[in-house]
Write an enzyme that holds these catalytic residues in place. Structure first.
Site, PDB file in Angstrom:
ATOM      1  N   LYS A 148       0.848  -1.188   0.000  1.00 50.16           N
ATOM      2  CA  LYS A 148       0.000   0.000   0.000  1.00 50.16           C
ATOM      3  C   LYS A 148       0.879   1.232   0.000  1.00 50.16           C
ATOM      4  O   LYS A 148       1.963   1.235   0.584  1.00 50.16           O
ATOM      5  CB  LYS A 148      -0.902   0.019   1.245  1.00 50.16           C
ATOM      6  N   GLU A 198      -8.985  11.426  13.113  1.00 52.54           N
ATOM      7  CA  GLU A 198      -8.193  10.249  13.473  1.00 52.54           C
ATOM      8  C   GLU A 198      -7.224  10.498  14.626  1.00 52.54           C
ATOM      9  O   GLU A 198      -6.294  11.305  14.517  1.00 52.54           O
ATOM     10  CB  GLU A 198      -7.399   9.753  12.261  1.00 52.54           C
TER      11      GLU A 198
END
Length: 394
Positions: A148, A198
């Protein structure tokens, strides 16, 4: 220096009052989380930039502040994506604290409306170039080079009139009062301002909490579409894989420091005004209570949610593909005190601002199944959090 659970903690209007009193021109720092609201003014001491590890520099700065007579000193500010290159952290001269914005009934009052300013917008890179970068990254993923990589883009906005950063902060905070809202000095007269969903890591005593997000979809225009998108996100193989990569990295990073680490098997959903996110709440108890929140945050940062995996290769791809320096974007912003407690948030949904310009950032996690047009749409949706607050027309 008052504690966050001091006399104003439960007073109606205390948290929204601190929000309303923030002044960027005075170099103040504002930070709001689901547990507290902080407004810091003045600078007692800045954390120095040198070759020592960041947590060592912070601990020594706090200790020196205590010896100088600062009661219950803390540091507030931001750390860059490349934490060894830049940290804008300081011990404030004064800190006022209150409870969480979301618990203050007055936060429901409307924010000042965005003025119809004329903005000149320059995307960096251009959308087609961003899509080409995503496509090239997918080819490398399919070749097995990495699992990723997170690729970001920016919008450079320029206005003719000076920016009203306190009003932008009001709109960010009142739109998502349950999240993390911040405005801190970014060096050179600039301000880092945003509203992140977050939490990288918090520590209170020996209790540790992390809340990684990965896998996202824009909110729907109506209730039915919104619910459909949320349900589809929970079942999306691509997004579940992207999320699992991040959670595994968080587990691996925290395991050496914690006992009784709890990691749910499946993610839940977190929503902001603009996006749905897959989220996992990771909790643990420190084996060594001497470890600070900042030390733990540095052990986690950067997670695959903002960088990729393996980390070293993902960083190299980011440097090759992104035509700008991320600076404070995708670093961490928050506070830490002399006991080691603190809250450090992933620096996303943000912009760096000076008198008349904003540089707004957004990124997307690229995996083997990614499509350039989807990642471009995701970053466009993430831009909306800040663009709406700034009054930039759709």
């Amino acid at each position: 220096m008052p504690p966050a659970d001091g006399p104003d903690h439960a007073v109606i209007g205390a948290a929204s009052g601190l929000l309303g009193q923030y002044r960027a021109a005075a170099g103040e720092a504002f930070f709001a989380s689901p547990t507290r609201t902080l407004l810091a003014a003045g600078v007692h001491a800045r954390v120095p930039q040198d070759a020592r590890p960041l947590p060592v520099r912070v601990a020594e700065t706090l200790a020196e502040a205590r010896r100088a007579g600062v009661e219950r000193p803390l540091v507030v500010g931001a750390v860059a994506f490349d934490r060894d290159s830049r940290a804008e952290l300081a011990v404030p001269a004064r800190v006022r604290a209150a409870g969480a914005l979301r618990d203050d009934p007055l936060i429901a009052l409307p924010a000042p409306p965005a003025e119809g300013a004329e903005w000149r917008v320059r995307p960096v890179p251009e959308p087609h170039a961003y899509g080409a970068g995503v496509a090239a990254a997918v080819d490398r993923l399919r070749d097995g080079e990495l699992s990723k990589v997170v690729l970001a883009r920016t919008l450079e906005l320029t206005a003719d009139e000076p920016l009203d950063l306190p009003a932008i902060l009001q709109r960010l905070a009142r739109r998502d009062p349950g999240g993390y809202t911040f405005a801190v000095p970014a060096g050179g007269g600039r301000t880092l301002i945003g509203a992140s969903p977050e939490l990288l890591l918090s520590r209170r005593g020996t209790a540790v909490l992390a809340n990684p997000l990965a896998g996202s979809v824009p909110r729907g225009e109506d209730l039915g579409e919104d619910v459909r998108r949320a349900a589809a996100l929970l079942e999306s193989p691509k997004d579940l894989h992207e999320h699992a990569v991040v959670v595994d990295a968080v587990r691996e990073a925290l395991a050496p420091y914690c006992r009784d680490l709890e990691v749910p098997e499946r993610p839940t959903l977190v929503r902001t005004a603009a996006m749905w996110h897959l989220a996992t709440t990771v909790t643990g108890e420190l084996a060594d209570p001497a470890l600070s929140a900042l030390e733990l945050a540095c052990a986690l940062h950067p997670t695959p949610a903002v960088c990729g995996t393996p980390t070293g290769l993902a960083r190299r791809v980011i440097t090759e593909v992104e035509p700008f320096d991320r600076g404070l974007y995708t670093g961490m912003v928050g506070w830490g005190d002399e006991t080691g407690d603190g809250e450090w948030v992933v620096t996303i949904r943000c912009a760096e601002a000076d008198e008349r310009t904003l540089r707004v950032y957004a990124g997307a996690g690229v995996v083997e199944q990614s499509l350039p047009e989807d990642e471009l749409a995701e970053t466009s949706a993430k831009f909306r959090t800040f663009l709406d607050a700034a009054g930039v027309a759709r």
